[in-house]
Write an enzyme that holds these catalytic residues in place. Structure first.
Site, PDB file in Angstrom:
ATOM      1  N   ARG A 177      33.936 -19.064   8.965  1.00  0.00           N
ATOM      2  CA  ARG A 177      33.268 -20.461   8.499  1.00  0.00           C
ATOM      3  C   ARG A 177      32.074 -21.064   8.259  1.00  0.00           C
ATOM      4  O   ARG A 177      31.717 -21.858   8.532  1.00  0.00           O
ATOM      5  CB  ARG A 177      33.542 -21.038  10.470  1.00  0.00           C
ATOM      6  CG  ARG A 177      34.811 -21.396  10.659  1.00  0.00           C
ATOM      7  CD  ARG A 177      36.126 -21.286   9.875  1.00  0.00           C
ATOM      8  NE  ARG A 177      36.941 -20.941   9.958  1.00  0.00           N
ATOM      9  CZ  ARG A 177      38.744 -20.519  10.358  1.00  0.00           C
ATOM     10  NH1 ARG A 177      37.929 -19.147   9.278  1.00  0.00           N
ATOM     11  NH2 ARG A 177      39.651 -19.843  11.042  1.00  0.00           N
ATOM     12  N   SER A 257      41.031 -27.905  13.610  1.00  0.00           N
ATOM     13  CA  SER A 257      40.803 -26.722  14.377  1.00  0.00           C
ATOM     14  C   SER A 257      39.112 -27.601  14.971  1.00  0.00           C
ATOM     15  O   SER A 257      38.470 -27.620  13.845  1.00  0.00           O
ATOM     16  CB  SER A 257      41.053 -25.554  14.573  1.00  0.00           C
ATOM     17  OG  SER A 257      42.325 -25.297  14.558  1.00  0.00           O
ATOM     18  N   GLU A 358      33.422 -27.756  13.912  1.00  0.00           N
ATOM     19  CA  GLU A 358      33.903 -27.567  13.002  1.00  0.00           C
ATOM     20  C   GLU A 358      34.239 -28.441  11.264  1.00  0.00           C
ATOM     21  O   GLU A 358      33.285 -28.268  10.451  1.00  0.00           O
ATOM     22  CB  GLU A 358      35.432 -26.581  12.582  1.00  0.00           C
ATOM     23  CG  GLU A 358      35.329 -26.608  11.692  1.00  0.00           C
ATOM     24  CD  GLU A 358      36.179 -24.677  11.314  1.00  0.00           C
ATOM     25  OE1 GLU A 358      37.207 -24.849  11.031  1.00  0.00           O
ATOM     26  OE2 GLU A 358      37.023 -24.497  12.394  1.00  0.00           O
TER      27      GLU A 358
END
Length: 368
Positions: A177, A257, A358
């Site tokens: 990520r 998410s 995120e």
């Protein structure tokens, strides 16, 4: 300040349309966020470059917007210009088994195009909302596959030098990520190129749940399946978790998410295990003497159930997946912020692990 002469100069650029009505609630999958001082729709990558250069030269804050799937934007009027990338051409080179997509192409359309073209490698990334240009920025991944597995080069506009160039993916320092583009605003992604597999089969299946659904046996080495079959199963799994955008389903009004899976020292992972005592606790090697835990698992074991805090809440965990924070239809940015803070604090109090959001936050922060 954005004066009328600059607005007129921007409007005169070929491939540009000014939008004085749109809000970030219209532009994001969370359907949350106030109004930019101006929104500029760019139908070509050349228009994106020209608009960003003008705004940078005028020292005006701007936000690049693609699919809006990774943004948490504050309420009210925001002192930012939204530069909306709508350049969405996608092309295939069958001789080299590559696909090139402009930044504004919807990512799932790119995946569908790859499957229709008989090229494998990104089928496990089916159903992920957002645009192609966002995928390298945070190295999008799901079901055992990451964009870094296939990405070969990215076309960037360097906001400091003013140059447009194709940059090898190896220069982006891609990790879980992460890329060196994330949170820096140093460059704008204009297009991406991916090296895919020409035999119509998927990338090796690494994700347990997906492999089980596709009847992969434990004895198979690097199992692969037809790409259309894998795509269909991934979409089925994601829909079951509310992770495929559906305007009529508030469980999909999310940023996907919301927290990344935490990377921790083995001692921390062991401490969590000792507190919970579940032999099946998910913990995976993450390199350099680190382990990766499941954010969703931690949230659930900290006492947060699907749908928390319950009926009537404006912002709540998805009824299908505890890792998605959702807008139940009328949530404000503040409603979502308070829920995110509650979840993060609860996990930290229970396990001493601090979850990291995120999405990109605009005009607010989880630390507010």
């Amino acid at each position: 300040m954005l004066d009328s002469s600059l607005a007129q100069e921007i409007a005169a650029i070929d491939g540009v349309e000014l939008d004085s009505e749109v809000t970030f609630a219209d532009l994001t999958t969370l359907h949350i966020g106030g109004k930019p001082r101006l929104a500029v729709r760019c139908r070509t990558t050349a228009a994106v470059v020209a608009v960003v250069k003008l705004l940078d030269d005028a020292s005006l804050p701007l936000l690049i917007v693609g699919g809006g799937s990774n943004l948490v934007v504050a309420d009210g009027d925001l002192d930012v210009v939204a530069v909306i990338i709508e350049a969405d051409a996608v092309s295939v080179n069958f001789a080299e088994s590559t696909i090139t997509a402009e930044a504004g192409a919807q990512w799932d359309d790119v995946v569908a195009f790859s499957v229709e073209s008989g090229l494998g490698g990104i089928e496990c990334l089916s159903g992920i909302p957002g645009s192609a240009g966002a995928t390298p920025v945070q190295n999008v991944g799901a079901y055992g596959t990451e964009v870094s597995d296939v990405l070969t080069q990215v076309q960037l506009y360097d906001r400091h030098s003013g140059e447009v160039s194709w940059v090898p993916a190896s220069e982006l320092e891609l990790a879980y990520r992460y890329s060196n583009l994330k949170f820096t605003n140093r460059a704008v992604v204009l297009a991406i190129t991916m090296q895919l597999l020409p035999d119509g089969l998927s990338a090796p299946l690494r994700y347990g749940e997906l492999a089980r659904r596709l009847a992969v046996s434990a004895s198979e080495w690097q199992p692969r399946r037809p790409i259309r079959l894998v795509r269909d199963m991934v979409l089925e799994l994601r829909r079951g978790k509310g992770m495929v955008v559906d305007a009529g389903d508030h469980d999909t009004w999310s940023a996907g998410s919301f927290f990344t899976n935490p990377i921790v020292d083995p001692a921390v992972a062991t401490s969590v295990f000792e507190k919970v005592g579940e032999p099946t606790m998910p913990r995976y090697p993450a390199g350099e003497d680190k382990e990766k835990l499941s954010a969703a698992w931690l949230i659930e074991r900290a006492g947060f159930a699907k749908g928390h805090p319950g009926p009537g809440a404006k912002a709540a965990l998805s009824n299908k997946h505890t890792l998605a924070l959702t807008n139940r239809g009328e949530a404000s940015a503040t409603d979502l912020l308070r829920l995110a803070q509650e979840i993060r604090a609860g996990v930290h109090d229970a396990f001493g692990v601090t979850l990291v959001p995120e999405p990109v936050w605009i005009g607010m922060s989880i630390d507010d």
